[in-house]
Design a protein around this motif. Structure first.
Motif, short mmCIF file in Angstrom:
data_model
loop_
_atom_site.label_atom_id
_atom_site.label_comp_id
_atom_site.label_asym_id
_atom_site.label_seq_id
_atom_site.Cartn_x
_atom_site.Cartn_y
_atom_site.Cartn_z
N PHE A 54 0.84 -1.20 0.00
CA PHE A 54 0.00 0.00 0.00
C PHE A 54 0.88 1.25 0.00
O PHE A 54 0.67 2.16 -0.80
N VAL A 57 2.59 1.77 -3.44
CA VAL A 57 1.67 2.22 -4.49
C VAL A 57 1.32 3.69 -4.29
O VAL A 57 1.26 4.47 -5.24
N VAL A 58 1.12 4.09 -3.02
CA VAL A 58 0.72 5.47 -2.74
C VAL A 58 1.85 6.45 -3.06
O VAL A 58 1.60 7.54 -3.60
N ILE A 59 3.10 6.09 -2.73
CA ILE A 59 4.19 7.03 -2.99
C ILE A 59 4.74 6.87 -4.39
O ILE A 59 5.63 7.63 -4.79
N GLY A 60 4.21 5.94 -5.16
CA GLY A 60 4.66 5.80 -6.54
C GLY A 60 5.94 5.01 -6.70
O GLY A 60 6.60 5.12 -7.74
N VAL A 62 6.79 2.07 -7.74
CA VAL A 62 6.36 0.85 -8.40
C VAL A 62 7.42 0.38 -9.39
O VAL A 62 8.08 1.21 -10.01
N PRO A 63 7.59 -0.93 -9.64
CA PRO A 63 6.93 -2.00 -8.88
C PRO A 63 7.39 -2.02 -7.43
O PRO A 63 8.56 -1.74 -7.16
N PRO A 64 6.46 -2.36 -6.50
CA PRO A 64 6.78 -2.31 -5.07
C PRO A 64 7.88 -3.32 -4.71
O PRO A 64 8.07 -4.33 -5.40
#
Lengths: 218, 218, 218
Positions: A54, A57-60, A62-64
């Motif tokens: 989470f 994804v929120v802070i950008g 990606v990929p996590p």
């Protein structure tokens, strides 16, 4: 720019420990809910990696990290295997699991806050994401198991508060330019000890004021 | 770089078929849960597009295909309409729906794995995201309907395993540089047939070992 | 390119009002579910910011506004405090809360649609994301509280339809190049009034046709 708090290998080892203990808690709930072995593995993965996923994804980011680091992915499967074959023993050492879970909570709230700040969020948002990193996996675990998240229930010992305190210590250190491996370690330990004390003395948060006037006990 | 497996129009047709059958399963659950027509449409959309949406957000392919391709968005609405007016007939052909759902499972695990690898994830992570693409919509469907995801329940026929096998065939093909439309098709068919066999013979996964010692049946 | 509809300060004020009233609805549900004060704050935050967070992650506007604007984060905490100390009074003015919630619904469906289009989505996808912005927070609220989302239930007054109408007015205006502060305001007011009428006259959506033939009442 923030300096890395720990050497990469130390940081990685700490992350894997946190992931492992969270995965254990997910796998144990899956056994109690009577899931099959694949359900146990899925719940272990979600509990262990959900909070960080989470955040990333929120802070950008990606990929996590959960999908780029093989160790992060394998660790929950190992935890699931342990629980599948040894769960009566794992349950017997529930106290030990809780202590590790508290350590994971302290660690994740600190590393989550630090990573969010490094990606440019302000201090308040960084602390909020640190909290979300620490508790998000457990919330997803309970939602998938179709239970009210224990994070939200009044009849559970304090869980969010230790993570909030740890995250706040980190943002105060960042604000006063005092974030070092030592002060970060202090934040981890404070959150860890607060959670242990909350479990030992059953500290609980109050409910809404004057609650009984209109709401009945469920 | 991966070559596209199929011509774009073939790929698109296959995707739309997978989306359609998943949407049917979401709409049927919505009818059983007594939702209104908008609830039926929402559950059809979420079931059909949820897995791909999760994959695209995780790999950073935003805006996700679910929101950029009009056909992907319209198809679930069409499925919802069919179910709203014909659901006794749709239920009567439940076997047919299950066969299509198995086809969607096989297709999505293969295309999900391929797309994740094309966005730079490693092989293990690609397989994990392929699995998430195939089963994610169904999990969201069950969470929104306030039920324990059937993916996790021991009393349901194997669902994750066929998708895992299909995704693993794809990553093995990538690893040995043998991913072609033919080998991809083989992976789809293997996952599809495994799911059909699991339904036909009620294959189920075991639960935790020695489970009865501490946990009671629910 | 779209012109900003309102001056930034007007836009921000409208957003904060919408966030506040959604947070009130989340906090009230948390009190009814007997959550502690931290659970109340978490549910207020999720209800108020969840829809916009989903939209921003999907369109790639990361970090989302919910985490970059301090006012968006603080407002739900203030709403939670109000509910914790005054909830018998807040419940007594439930009608007032519903009116504000309808205003938030109208506002969020319009600003959500506009923002999605500004990030390059097509008209249909923009309307769908506008709807998701308006109703997403409420769905997350109900999932975390372990209830069937009221959005999906047939025994609740129309909630999605007013938001769909508002979003459709916006995309029609964009299509005919007629999106101005005035026409946007009309869209907000239409959605708002439709929701008020739905509550006043208990407008409900039909369920699946011929439903009773195979499904029993729950």
């Amino acid at each position: 720019m923030l300096q890395p708090l720990f050497t990469p290998s130390v940081q990685h080892t700490l992350d894997v420990i946190g992931i492992f203990v969270f995965a254990i808690s997910g796998a144990l709930l899956a056994v109690r809910k009577n899931f099959d072995v694949f359900g146990i593995a899925v719940l272990a993965e979600v509990t262990a990696l959900g909070g960080g996923l989470f955040r990333d994804v929120v802070i950008g980011a990606v990929p996590p990290a959960a999908f780029t680091d093989l160790g992060y992915f394998i660790t929950p499967l190992f935890a699931a295997l342990l629980v599948i074959f040894l769960h009566p023993h794992v349950e017997r050492i529930q106290v030990g699991v809780n202590v590790f879970d508290a350590a994971g909570l302290g660690l994740f709230c600190v590393t989550g806050t630090t990573k969010a700040f490094a990606y440019g969020l302000n201090l308040t948002a960084s602390a909020a994401l640190g909290l979300a990193t620490a508790v998000g996996g457990g919330v997803l675990r309970d939602v998938l198991a179709n239970e009210v998240p224990s994070l939200l229930r009044w009849d559970r010992d304090l869980y969010a508060v230790p993570a909030i305190v740890g995250a706040c210590i980190v943002v105060l250190c960042i604000h006063y330019d005092a974030l070092t491996p030592f002060t970060s370690g202090v934040a981890v330990v404070v959150a860890f000890v607060l959670r242990l004390l909350a479990m030992r003395y059953h500290w609980r948060a109050p409910r809404a004021w004057n609650r009984r006037s209109t709401v009945t006990e469920e």
